[in-house]
Write an enzyme that holds these catalytic residues in place. Structure first.
Site, PDB file in Angstrom:
ATOM      1  N   ASP A 106       0.961  -1.275   0.096  1.00  0.00           N
ATOM      2  CA  ASP A 106      -0.116   0.001   0.061  1.00  0.00           C
ATOM      3  C   ASP A 106       0.952   1.260   0.023  1.00  0.00           C
ATOM      4  O   ASP A 106       2.063   1.163   0.098  1.00  0.00           O
ATOM      5  CB  ASP A 106      -0.728   0.044   1.218  1.00  0.00           C
ATOM      6  N   TYR A 165       6.451  -9.996   6.785  1.00  0.00           N
ATOM      7  CA  TYR A 165       6.232  -8.391   6.939  1.00  0.00           C
ATOM      8  C   TYR A 165       6.663  -8.097   8.256  1.00  0.00           C
ATOM      9  O   TYR A 165       6.860  -8.998   9.205  1.00  0.00           O
ATOM     10  CB  TYR A 165       4.942  -7.988   6.798  1.00  0.00           C
TER      11      TYR A 165
END
Length: 324
Positions: A106, A165
């Site tokens: 994002d 992540y």
């Protein structure tokens, strides 16, 4: 999910396990497609007829200035700039490159281990020159770390086994200005034991719909000396903003605003509105795509292609000074 503190002294990790996300009953992937309505997805372009050659890119970027990975020209995205560099380096058109990224990070999210692939109708004798050309055409906050030949079966997105992540929280009274673009500043003293207890509820297969928009460790929790806290999340796929929403909930639990056992209640609801009663997502700058794990047989290098390029150092030939 694993959480550990970074600081002085170095401390052993606090284990926060997380199972892979599961697909929805209707067959939709848990790593759902996303992007702006007018964004173009090059993965939907029909693959070219053979013969063609596939190449794998390992990419790092600082996402601060960009509107995420997914292709769009304005505001600029990582995929758009990578494609422009590839067009310049290969002299091919965008429609011929078929660039596909593994993860659609994002706006504002960083990456150290993003993976993408593209296709050319020709082979290379060596990848070092095209590697140098790509980095020469890219802005300094986007780098191709490696370029290697890829087997025909390899697909940057569909060959993945899991993605890792990291989310970094700066848990100190005053934010280190050098960390401002890469951490979320939380001035409240966090209870790491409560966060660990809450994260254990994520173990197993769950429908993570309420959070849309690893190995167990039994070591005793150690007191945290440094201000930097890092959460590590590994899963087979993630919903839109799932990691940031999960971290937002763990932060509220770390503040002791809500108890750890609220996690199974939210998971069972399968409703984003239930999560919104307790927490909101954390900002993007603390999130980084660290690595992507692939099926081993899809990573085999073709025999008729050059070796992997990891960049090269330049040397200066010695200059002979005129003799006076």
């Amino acid at each position: 999910m694993r959480c550990w503190a970074v600081g002085s002294p170095v401390l052993p990790p606090i284990s926060l396990p997380l199972s892979p996300a599961i697909p929805f009953p209707n067959g939709a992937s848990s790593s759902s497609s996303r992007g702006s309505p007018n964004a173009e997805d090059s993965s939907c372009i029909i693959a070219p007829p053979f013969p063609s050659f596939k190449w794998r890119l390992l990419i790092a970027y600082d996402g601060t200035r960009y509107a995420g990975w997914q292709y769009q020209r304005s505001p600029p995205t990582i995929q758009c700039l990578i494609e422009e560099a590839l067009i310049g380096a290969t002299k091919l058109e965008r429609k011929d490159l078929h660039l596909v990224g593994a993860s659609r990070t994002d706006k504002g999210v960083h990456a150290w281990g993003q993976v993408a692939h593209f296709i050319t109708p020709f082979n290379y004798d060596s990848l070092e020159s095209v590697h140098a050309a790509l980095n020469g055409l890219l802005p300094v906050d986007i780098r191709v770390r490696e370029i290697s030949p890829a087997a025909p079966d390899f697909h940057a997105r569909f060959s993945t086994l899991s993605k890792v992540y990291h989310y970094k929280i700066y848990n100190g009274a005053i934010l280190d200005p050098f960390q401002r673009c890469y951490t979320y500043h939380c001035v409240y003293k966090l209870n790491y034991a409560a966060m660990k207890e809450a994260a254990n509820y994520f173990v197993g297969k769950h429908d993570f719909s309420a959070f849309t928009n690893a190995a167990h460790n039994d070591r005793v929790v150690n007191p945290v000396k440094g201000p930097l806290v890092q959460l590590e999340v590994e899963g087979s796929g993630f919903l839109y903003r799932q990691v940031r929403n999960m971290v937002g909930l763990l932060v509220q639990i770390g503040k002791e605003a809500i108890p750890p056992d609220v996690v199974p209640k939210i998971l069972a609801s399968q409703d984003r509105r239930e999560l919104a009663k307790y927490a909101s997502g954390v900002p993007p700058q603390g999130l980084c795509l660290v690595s992507i794990n692939y099926k081993e047989d899809h990573l085999k290098l073709p025999s008729d292609c050059p070796g992997t390029s990891v960049g090269r150092n330049r040397s200066v030939s010695k200059c002979k000074l005129p003799f006076y």
